[in-house]
Design a protein around this motif. Sequence first.
Motif, PDB file in Angstrom:
ATOM      1  N   GLU A  97      31.057  38.413  49.113  1.00  0.00           N
ATOM      2  CA  GLU A  97      31.087  39.792  48.739  1.00  0.00           C
ATOM      3  C   GLU A  97      31.636  40.476  47.687  1.00  0.00           C
ATOM      4  O   GLU A  97      31.238  41.238  47.100  1.00  0.00           O
ATOM      5  N   LEU A  98      32.938  39.627  47.111  1.00  0.00           N
ATOM      6  CA  LEU A  98      33.509  40.092  45.978  1.00  0.00           C
ATOM      7  C   LEU A  98      32.382  40.000  44.734  1.00  0.00           C
ATOM      8  O   LEU A  98      32.235  40.703  43.643  1.00  0.00           O
ATOM      9  N   VAL A  99      31.683  38.688  44.684  1.00  0.00           N
ATOM     10  CA  VAL A  99      31.028  38.523  43.643  1.00  0.00           C
ATOM     11  C   VAL A  99      29.617  39.358  43.431  1.00  0.00           C
ATOM     12  O   VAL A  99      28.721  39.374  42.489  1.00  0.00           O
ATOM     13  N   SER A 100      29.473  40.234  44.699  1.00  0.00           N
ATOM     14  CA  SER A 100      28.082  40.967  44.727  1.00  0.00           C
ATOM     15  C   SER A 100      28.386  42.350  44.029  1.00  0.00           C
ATOM     16  O   SER A 100      27.554  43.197  43.919  1.00  0.00           O
ATOM     17  N   LEU A 101      29.761  42.758  43.939  1.00  0.00           N
ATOM     18  CA  LEU A 101      30.302  44.068  43.514  1.00  0.00           C
ATOM     19  C   LEU A 101      29.834  44.390  41.876  1.00  0.00           C
ATOM     20  O   LEU A 101      29.810  45.355  41.595  1.00  0.00           O
ATOM     21  N   PRO A 102      30.034  43.563  40.855  1.00  0.00           N
ATOM     22  CA  PRO A 102      29.831  43.847  39.704  1.00  0.00           C
ATOM     23  C   PRO A 102      28.781  44.552  38.993  1.00  0.00           C
ATOM     24  O   PRO A 102      28.640  45.279  38.117  1.00  0.00           O
ATOM     25  N   ARG A 103      27.659  44.375  39.965  1.00  0.00           N
ATOM     26  CA  ARG A 103      26.543  45.137  39.669  1.00  0.00           C
ATOM     27  C   ARG A 103      26.353  46.562  39.935  1.00  0.00           C
ATOM     28  O   ARG A 103      25.403  47.250  39.385  1.00  0.00           O
ATOM     29  N   TYR A 104      27.274  46.955  40.530  1.00  0.00           N
ATOM     30  CA  TYR A 104      27.654  48.285  40.907  1.00  0.00           C
ATOM     31  C   TYR A 104      28.453  48.937  39.879  1.00  0.00           C
ATOM     32  O   TYR A 104      28.479  50.332  39.991  1.00  0.00           O
ATOM     33  N   ILE A 105      29.129  48.425  39.105  1.00  0.00           N
ATOM     34  CA  ILE A 105      29.902  49.299  38.031  1.00  0.00           C
ATOM     35  C   ILE A 105      28.989  49.660  37.008  1.00  0.00           C
ATOM     36  O   ILE A 105      28.121  49.165  36.543  1.00  0.00           O
ATOM     37  N   ILE A 160      38.616  43.582  40.876  1.00  0.00           N
ATOM     38  CA  ILE A 160      37.664  42.267  41.276  1.00  0.00           C
ATOM     39  C   ILE A 160      38.328  40.745  40.537  1.00  0.00           C
ATOM     40  O   ILE A 160      38.336  39.882  41.192  1.00  0.00           O
ATOM     41  N   PRO A 161      38.550  40.785  39.448  1.00  0.00           N
ATOM     42  CA  PRO A 161      39.156  39.742  38.609  1.00  0.00           C
ATOM     43  C   PRO A 161      40.413  39.223  39.472  1.00  0.00           C
ATOM     44  O   PRO A 161      40.352  37.923  39.816  1.00  0.00           O
ATOM     45  N   SER A 162      41.185  39.849  39.950  1.00  0.00           N
ATOM     46  CA  SER A 162      42.413  39.364  40.566  1.00  0.00           C
ATOM     47  C   SER A 162      42.097  38.943  42.105  1.00  0.00           C
ATOM     48  O   SER A 162      42.548  37.821  42.663  1.00  0.00           O
ATOM     49  N   LEU A 163      41.152  39.703  42.608  1.00  0.00           N
ATOM     50  CA  LEU A 163      40.738  39.431  43.968  1.00  0.00           C
ATOM     51  C   LEU A 163      40.160  37.849  44.112  1.00  0.00           C
ATOM     52  O   LEU A 163      39.893  37.304  44.935  1.00  0.00           O
ATOM     53  N   LEU A 164      39.002  37.863  42.883  1.00  0.00           N
ATOM     54  CA  LEU A 164      38.239  36.390  42.737  1.00  0.00           C
ATOM     55  C   LEU A 164      39.471  35.460  42.853  1.00  0.00           C
ATOM     56  O   LEU A 164      39.063  34.328  43.214  1.00  0.00           O
ATOM     57  N   LEU A 165      40.527  35.505  42.003  1.00  0.00           N
ATOM     58  CA  LEU A 165      41.431  34.358  42.178  1.00  0.00           C
ATOM     59  C   LEU A 165      42.413  34.320  43.397  1.00  0.00           C
ATOM     60  O   LEU A 165      42.585  33.113  43.752  1.00  0.00           O
ATOM     61  N   GLN A 166      42.574  35.376  43.911  1.00  0.00           N
ATOM     62  CA  GLN A 166      43.352  35.480  45.099  1.00  0.00           C
ATOM     63  C   GLN A 166      42.499  34.956  46.384  1.00  0.00           C
ATOM     64  O   GLN A 166      43.277  34.131  46.968  1.00  0.00           O
ATOM     65  N   PHE A 167      41.348  35.065  46.364  1.00  0.00           N
ATOM     66  CA  PHE A 167      40.710  34.560  47.693  1.00  0.00           C
ATOM     67  C   PHE A 167      39.594  33.531  47.199  1.00  0.00           C
ATOM     68  O   PHE A 167      38.719  33.128  47.817  1.00  0.00           O
ATOM     69  N   LYS A 168      39.979  32.775  46.070  1.00  0.00           N
ATOM     70  CA  LYS A 168      39.159  31.542  45.649  1.00  0.00           C
ATOM     71  C   LYS A 168      39.099  30.485  46.635  1.00  0.00           C
ATOM     72  O   LYS A 168      40.179  29.901  47.230  1.00  0.00           O
TER      73      LYS A 168
END
Length: 1527
Positions: A782-790, A766-774
């Motif tokens: 969709e990316l920022v909604s995923l951390p709560r499932y960790i 997720i961290p790299s994807l957040l930078l890639q698709f900023k």
Amino acid sequence: MTVVSPPPRRSGRERRKVESIYDEARKASAQKGDESTEEESVKRNEEDASSSDEEPQPKKTNKTLIQVGRAKSSTKKAAAAKKPKKSTPPSRGKKGTAQKQVHASLSNLAKTVLPPQDRDPHLLCLVSCLLNSWRPSKEAEEDSTITLGEGMNPAGVVAALNSLSGAATDNEGPYSSNLVSLSKRLIHLHNEDSNLAQVALVNLLFRSVGGGIESDLPDGRGTKDDTQDNMQEEGPAILEEMDTNEWARAVTDLVDDMRHRPANQILICADPRGAVHQSSVLNDTEGKLKAGKGGKEEKQSMGVVEYRKIYTEFWYILSSVGLTCGGMATEGTGEQVLRLDAQLVKSILQRLIELSPVGQPDVRSGACLAALSMSHAVLDHSVSVLKKLEVAKRQLTASKKSGGGEKAESLKMRVESLKRTLGDLEEVVDLVIQGLFVHRYRDSNEHIRALCLQSLSRFSLQRPDIFLTDKYLKYFGWMMHDKSPFVRSASLSGLLAPFSAVHRLAEGKSKENGDEHLMIDKIDLSAMEHVVAKFLKRIAESVVDVDSDVQEVAIELMLDLLKGGFLDDVEDDGIWNLVNCRALAVDASPKVRKNALSFVLEQLEPFDDGDEDEKAETNTERKRTQQIDSIASFAAHTMTSGNRPVDKIQVHLADYLVQSLREMPEHRSLVTDWSAMLRAIKDDRAATTAGNVRAGEKANVAKQRVLVRMLACAAREEVGSIADESFLQQDMDIDTFEVNKKKKSTKANTMGREHERCSLALLTSIPSLLLQFKGDLAIIPELVSLPRYILPTVLSLPQRKQDAVTLIKNLGEVYLSSSDDKILFNTSISMVSLCKGEHARVSEAKTQLRKVVVELRDRICDLMAGDDSTVATSAWSLDKDTTSDLTSLASKKRRTSRKKSSDSSAASSHSSLTDGETAAADTEYSIYLNLKRLRYLAKRCDLSVFFTGSDEINHLELLCNFVCDGINRRLRSTKPLDIRIEGADEETTVQKLITSPEMLAAIGKSVQEGLQFVITAIAWSLDKVQREENLIMRNEDLIDEEPGMDDDEYVEDHVVIRLRNRLLTVLELCFAQYIPAADERDDDETTVKHSSAQLSFADFVQLSAGNVISDLRTLFPKEYAEAASPLLRSFALTEDGRLVGAFVRFLRSKEHFLRENDAGSENKKLPQSLLLPMGRAIVTNWNSGNRREAGLFLSHIASSGSTAAMIVSTSCKEMKKIDPVRLLESQMASLRQSYELWIDEEPSLESERPTEEEMAEFEVEEKSHREQFASLELRASQFSQSLGVFGTLSDGKLGPALDGFVREGLRFSFSNIDANGEDTLVLGSRLSFLLLLSKYSNWVKKNKQSKSQLQTYIDQLELEMRNDNDFDDVHEDDLEALQKYRQSVGLKMLPKMSSAVSVASSQASIARDGDGDDESMDSVSDLDATPSTIGRSSAGRPSSTSTHKSRSSLNVSSLPILPEGEQEESPGDLEIPHSDHSSDDETEARSAVVLSTKRNRAAAAAAKESEESEEEDESVESAPKKRRSRK
């Protein structure tokens, strides 16, 4: 009574010919002996040896037990071994409970349908036998040796012919043993008296479709005389002697009997779900029910559905038993000769086919169902004969090769015998096809057409050599164009059935119970090539059918055609695209999308099986990556087809792909292989089509979005399936949590390795994807909604600390730079979730969240501090040093920004918001964005914890005050001005107004977000105080019940009170933006014209304020004023009259938009924005609510659209539970308010000689005026209906209150006192209000005492009106309304009076009659409403100190206080007994704004005219209004 039956009528030339053939075969077999094969001889010898010690088997006669089917040597022991168990097996679990319910339903049907003499089963009342077939019987146990032939089982046929009903078929056959016994006895009767047996069968059909004893054909049992109790003997009807007229008369009697039969007593109906369901579908004029789809609202009888299965099974068993137990059915010694009584079955079928063309559809359906069920049994026997024939042919061929001889001759005769038997059976089936199917497959009833197609489908599986040909397959193709979805589904299912059967056989699955005789191994799918090629386009079009069931069958058929190679030569792209797009269709069912995706996967190259090397690579990560990439490429190509821009791509449709893949066992692992999915995102290959052609740049962008969306959806679905319930709901809102708790299915409570593996993959990627698709607004949410499932354990891993810290940091950066609502919402949830989790990175998450909150605060302070040269701090409750801290902080922040860029603060170079509007609009937009970001965080958590420092200053309160002051300055700068009020010239006034649409839009959004932020902060503060002080722990703590408690003790200064008061000030300024409409101004020339942008801004701000004031009234209910805690009493919001009045004023100005919802297309957002907030506040404070406000709210229960009606109706239910009497008072207020407005808007002609255009306009206005009154009557009816059901009031308090309600309505109707308490209204002008009051007459006239008192009261009112000098001026329409009201309640008419003396005598008489009822009158109502209101002011009513004013003369900056009553009302303002209301409501009437109406002005003009009556020039306008003339 002994029934003398005529000799069997089965003789004839054809019968003698058949008998001679069988006799010759029997003699030849007896001469040549037993020449069976060696294998059969060995087997027979073993059976003989095993039975040598047993008693010899009795000789077969018609009087002994008859073994149906293939005969074998048997003994008592063998018979006992074959003896079946009880017909009803013991019930276990849910199945047993359901079976008990079915049996109970059948038992109730038997009691309801059958007359007393037929409730005990007997052979001549077959319907009784079928209804009681679930009961164990002695006959079934005695006939236990009867079988249905080798492998015969009716379960498959029952399932096939009852598939439309949607009910599961019990394959255990709990009724089979009883039905076999019944069929055997009926066939024996048929052998003795075929006519009587067929009469019983016809009567079974008649009784099943709704006939009775009167419509039965005579069966020889006799009939009961109407005048005597003896039975009159009558012989049975002779069916073969009945002519056409006699049959027509019998059917006519049957149909007449069916018309009078209740729907719940009809056993067999054309609709498989029964007559009750059919009637509900026919009565469904709005299309809410879908016939035969099994919805929750559908009505059907369990017993009727079960009886249909029993009925179908009976005819199947009857046909099978008739073939093997008929008079001509024998088996020769050694089984060389097989003889089935096909003639018996044929005679019964001919009788049924004769009834199939009857005009009544239920009779046709019953006959068709019986005939088709019998034909299935015949075909099953033909399959058995055909198999024996094939064996005999092989044996004959082998015998000829070995030399022939007597054995070959015997086998030859057996082959000929089997051929003749097979021919007889096929002749019977052909009779059904030609005599019934070719006519009924196009029947007018859809269910009969579908039944015929379903039977043909099973025919094609039973005998594919006959029916799986173009001759019969064409019917399926033709009927795919039928208008009924049942028929279309049945036709497609008929084409699908062979494919499904072959695939089931290829997969090695065993045949289902009842399908043992299906010749699946003989099915040749190539026989379907012609029909598929001809109707392929129609099959493909069916995947987009309006019916979901048709779609599911069509897509499954297309998938089988693709797998079978039938589409290899199809080059029509339209057909391929039509099916492929269903994988992403929103309107498709999950089953359709799954099969459509399977259809797509069959076309994609990575999913080809390939050679052995490729098969070995199937499970590798590289292969899976290719497969995922190909699926994403297909989705991207489909989403970008056409001219759709990139930002409009519906990426959310990719969720359907994940959900479909999870439902495929062979491909489920694709969406759980996280490394493969991440690798596909990282590789970023070019998107291709299904033909491996590049799809273009737009598709490449869409493919990346699809891959990320698939990753997010796969993570949510996987975690949702394996994670603990509490883990999924830990960050959800309380309301959402409760809903999910109810709806979510039970799942595993352990989080295993799959969840841990998923968490690791997400944390590292997720961290790299957040930078890639900023910056990509389609991927970031969709990316920022995923951390709560960790998993928290994964976040705590030391080796993953850097990944966790990077993730937290990137989330903060994304939040501070985003403006999209979805991104902010998802990111706020994830950030707060990381702060609340039980892991080692909580401190880092809280630190990052604090930085975000402080940064947003600093931005807001910097931007708002540049509004003016001074920062408003005088109203702050904090000390001067504390205030200066925030001011200096804002200044420091601004100086830092200027070093970076001199233009960083858009408003810093302007001294006013009206200067440099372009730059100021940018600043306002920045303020709006930062307030919105802060508001999203404030909704998720209490921000005060992030402002805590070393000092004791409440920084959150400081920030809220700062925001409120900034909003105040903006509202003052945009406040609408009026030249007459301001005393300035027009040019100066216009220059003071902000007219820039961009600026107004930005300010409006800033105000909305600021209000939401402040109310959220207040809510958190209130919650914190209540928890810390333990203010509310039980209901008893809320009410002050402790003696000696000081009720005058209040808390003057508290952070919650300070914030609330500050917010109230802002809300007043919001409502001060109100701009009067054109019809509210008297002099438009002296009023500033406002632009559409200013009008939209005013509406937007007031709408936002309305929502917030509703929240405030909900958070601080007036009920707190009675709390035991002084702090809670201080929290009570009691002084809300100005704001409530302002919101009501705004709602009134927008009512016409709500009324338009009822006329055209409904705008659901409008009532949700206007009515829902008001409804919440009213219900919360209903114990001390404002009746005028509630009256306006209740007025939208009708004529404002369905959404508004639902909101108001739901609120009414809650209001009635809390205080039903106040609800009744509010109904009166609502009706009176609307009625007075209706009176004021009465159309009139302005000129003495109107033109045609003026007359046409007047007629239109009159029509609209009448429609308005009709809507008022509808509202009154709905009000009355809400008080109770079935003639009973829902609350006991409503009875006495209704008396006062009606008396107040009568007083108002006869009153001519205006709002100022003056006699200015026309006498009798309000009598039409009685038409509204008459809607409550059904409640009033039930109480005789109240009705008597009402008679006295209305007589007094009418007598005083007649005694008035102006009585002659009362309009006839008004007197007619009075007469109608008396009739509706059942009151006597008042006799006409000829003189004043008679009037006085009548009054005295009424007074004398009323003296005896003084006590009863006191007990009914304390309402001080006497007839003296006519012609003079009400006694004891305070006069208003304000004079008449027009609406245009009102100062728009002043907020109206909503009064509880107006001056013309009776004392106490509708004080109804048994209503414990606070007296504070009377204080709401102070400072009331009294508005003049047309009728007031008309009355004044009429008065002036009467004073100047001597003049010749009379006023043309006043007289018509005084007379209130109508068409």
